[in-house]
Design a protein around this motif. Structure first.
Motif, PDB file in Angstrom:
ATOM      1  N   VAL A  58       0.857  -1.179   0.000  1.00  5.54           N
ATOM      2  CA  VAL A  58       0.000   0.000   0.000  1.00  5.54           C
ATOM      3  C   VAL A  58       0.892   1.227   0.000  1.00  5.54           C
ATOM      4  CG1 VAL A  58      -1.773   1.261   1.267  1.00  5.54           C
ATOM      5  CG2 VAL A  58      -1.788  -1.243   1.239  1.00  5.54           C
ATOM      6  N   GLN A  59       0.626   2.134  -0.926  1.00  2.00           N
ATOM      7  CA  GLN A  59       1.430   3.345  -0.992  1.00  2.00           C
ATOM      8  C   GLN A  59       1.021   4.302   0.116  1.00  2.00           C
ATOM      9  OE1 GLN A  59       1.226   5.103  -4.848  1.00  2.00           O
ATOM     10  NE2 GLN A  59       2.410   3.490  -5.792  1.00  2.00           N
ATOM     11  N   LYS A  60       2.001   5.058   0.578  1.00  2.00           N
ATOM     12  CA  LYS A  60       1.729   6.042   1.611  1.00  2.00           C
ATOM     13  C   LYS A  60       0.873   7.170   1.041  1.00  2.00           C
ATOM     14  CE  LYS A  60       6.073   5.610   4.145  1.00  2.00           C
ATOM     15  NZ  LYS A  60       7.271   6.353   4.557  1.00  2.00           N
ATOM     16  N   GLN A  61       0.088   7.720   1.913  1.00  2.00           N
ATOM     17  CA  GLN A  61      -0.656   8.909   1.544  1.00  2.00           C
ATOM     18  C   GLN A  61       0.330  10.056   1.388  1.00  2.00           C
ATOM     19  OE1 GLN A  61      -3.986   9.225   0.978  1.00  2.00           O
ATOM     20  NE2 GLN A  61      -4.109   7.008   1.173  1.00  2.00           N
ATOM     21  N   TRP A  62       0.002  11.018   0.576  1.00  2.00           N
ATOM     22  CA  TRP A  62       0.948  12.104   0.317  1.00  2.00           C
ATOM     23  C   TRP A  62       1.287  12.866   1.587  1.00  2.00           C
ATOM     24  CZ3 TRP A  62      -0.714  17.156   1.051  1.00  2.00           C
ATOM     25  CH2 TRP A  62      -2.101  17.332   1.142  1.00  2.00           C
ATOM     26  N   ARG A  63       0.371  12.932   2.537  1.00  2.00           N
ATOM     27  CA  ARG A  63       0.651  13.655   3.784  1.00  2.00           C
ATOM     28  C   ARG A  63       1.617  12.891   4.687  1.00  2.00           C
ATOM     29  NH1 ARG A  63      -5.457  15.797   4.959  1.00  2.00           N
ATOM     30  NH2 ARG A  63      -5.395  17.408   3.385  1.00  2.00           N
ATOM     31  N   ASP A  64       1.787  11.598   4.427  1.00  2.00           N
ATOM     32  CA  ASP A  64       2.696  10.775   5.231  1.00  2.00           C
ATOM     33  C   ASP A  64       4.099  10.704   4.645  1.00  2.00           C
ATOM     34  OD1 ASP A  64       0.576  10.240   6.934  1.00  2.00           O
ATOM     35  OD2 ASP A  64       0.043   8.385   5.907  1.00  2.00           O
ATOM     36  N   GLN A  65       4.392  11.533   3.665  1.00  2.00           N
ATOM     37  CA  GLN A  65       5.702  11.540   3.015  1.00  2.00           C
ATOM     38  C   GLN A  65       6.433  12.829   3.406  1.00  2.00           C
ATOM     39  OE1 GLN A  65       5.534  10.589  -1.174  1.00  2.00           O
ATOM     40  NE2 GLN A  65       3.693   9.355  -0.864  1.00  2.00           N
ATOM     41  N   PRO A  66       7.347  12.730   4.365  1.00  2.00           N
ATOM     42  CA  PRO A  66       8.019  13.931   4.896  1.00  2.00           C
ATOM     43  C   PRO A  66       8.731  14.758   3.830  1.00  2.00           C
ATOM     44  CG  PRO A  66       8.587  11.982   6.197  1.00  2.00           C
ATOM     45  CD  PRO A  66       7.799  11.522   5.031  1.00  2.00           C
ATOM     46  N   ASP A  67       9.396  14.100   2.885  1.00  6.48           N
ATOM     47  CA  ASP A  67      10.122  14.860   1.856  1.00  6.48           C
ATOM     48  C   ASP A  67       9.152  15.669   0.999  1.00  6.48           C
ATOM     49  OD1 ASP A  67      12.503  13.808   2.760  1.00  6.48           O
ATOM     50  OD2 ASP A  67      12.537  12.196   1.256  1.00  6.48           O
ATOM     51  N   LEU A  68       8.052  15.069   0.658  1.00  8.41           N
ATOM     52  CA  LEU A  68       7.055  15.774  -0.153  1.00  8.41           C
ATOM     53  C   LEU A  68       6.455  16.939   0.631  1.00  8.41           C
ATOM     54  CD1 LEU A  68       5.324  16.079  -2.695  1.00  8.41           C
ATOM     55  CD2 LEU A  68       3.762  14.386  -1.722  1.00  8.41           C
ATOM     56  N   MET A  69       6.155  16.713   1.889  1.00 13.53           N
ATOM     57  CA  MET A  69       5.575  17.776   2.721  1.00 13.53           C
ATOM     58  C   MET A  69       6.564  18.934   2.870  1.00 13.53           C
ATOM     59  SD  MET A  69       2.512  16.959   3.281  1.00 13.53           S
ATOM     60  CE  MET A  69       2.091  18.231   4.442  1.00 13.53           C
ATOM     61  N   ALA A  70       7.838  18.626   3.043  1.00  9.86           N
ATOM     62  CA  ALA A  70       8.847  19.684   3.167  1.00  9.86           C
ATOM     63  C   ALA A  70       8.918  20.486   1.876  1.00  9.86           C
ATOM     64  CB  ALA A  70      10.212  19.080   3.496  1.00  9.86           C
ATOM     65  N   PHE A  71       8.885  19.823   0.749  1.00 12.14           N
ATOM     66  CA  PHE A  71       8.892  20.516  -0.537  1.00 12.14           C
ATOM     67  C   PHE A  71       7.655  21.408  -0.690  1.00 12.14           C
ATOM     68  CE2 PHE A  71       7.204  20.489  -4.894  1.00 12.14           C
ATOM     69  CZ  PHE A  71       8.179  21.270  -5.507  1.00 12.14           C
ATOM     70  N   LEU A  72       6.491  20.893  -0.338  1.00 12.07           N
ATOM     71  CA  LEU A  72       5.264  21.665  -0.480  1.00 12.07           C
ATOM     72  C   LEU A  72       5.270  22.903   0.420  1.00 12.07           C
ATOM     73  CD1 LEU A  72       2.641  18.773  -0.694  1.00 12.07           C
ATOM     74  CD2 LEU A  72       3.416  20.267  -2.540  1.00 12.07           C
ATOM     75  N   ARG A  73       5.898  22.804   1.579  1.00 11.00           N
ATOM     76  CA  ARG A  73       5.980  23.971   2.485  1.00 11.00           C
ATOM     77  C   ARG A  73       6.832  25.076   1.909  1.00 11.00           C
ATOM     78  NH1 ARG A  73       6.693  19.814   6.431  1.00 11.00           N
ATOM     79  NH2 ARG A  73       4.677  19.386   7.394  1.00 11.00           N
ATOM     80  N   THR A  74       7.753  24.734   1.026  1.00  4.69           N
ATOM     81  CA  THR A  74       8.631  25.755   0.417  1.00  4.69           C
ATOM     82  C   THR A  74       7.937  26.520  -0.695  1.00  4.69           C
ATOM     83  OG1 THR A  74       9.591  24.250  -1.225  1.00  4.69           O
ATOM     84  CG2 THR A  74      10.671  24.376   0.925  1.00  4.69           C
ATOM     85  N   LEU A  75       6.808  26.043  -1.144  1.00  2.56           N
ATOM     86  CA  LEU A  75       6.107  26.714  -2.253  1.00  2.56           C
ATOM     87  C   LEU A  75       5.390  27.960  -1.810  1.00  2.56           C
ATOM     88  CD1 LEU A  75       4.619  23.641  -4.109  1.00  2.56           C
ATOM     89  CD2 LEU A  75       6.682  24.899  -4.668  1.00  2.56           C
TER      90      LEU A  75
END
Length: 75
Positions: A58-75
């Protein structure tokens, strides 16, 4: 009635709908698709072939991916 029954049984037996179209002499596949809507058993078998079998990861939800969340916070 005989044509409809035969076409329905061919479809249930797994014969390709395009082959049935040619056998019936239909010009359009849309006309032959009437037979694809015939019964729930055929629909259930088709859906069963689409189900994921085994231990699929099962793939992680996007909110459970720390690297993705860190990138999104920089936007």
């Amino acid at each position: 009635m005989i044509r409809h029954t035969t076409a329905s049984l061919l479809l249930q037996a797994g014969v390709d709908i395009n082959t049935i179209r040619g056998w019936l002499g239909h010009v359009s596949l849309e006309t032959t698709n009437i037979y694809a809507e015939i019964n729930l058993e055929t629909k259930a078998r088709a859906l069963a072939t689409c189900e994921v079998q085994g231990n699929a990861e099962v793939q992680k939800q996007w909110r459970d991916q720390p690297d993705l969340m860190a990138f999104l916070r920089t936007l």
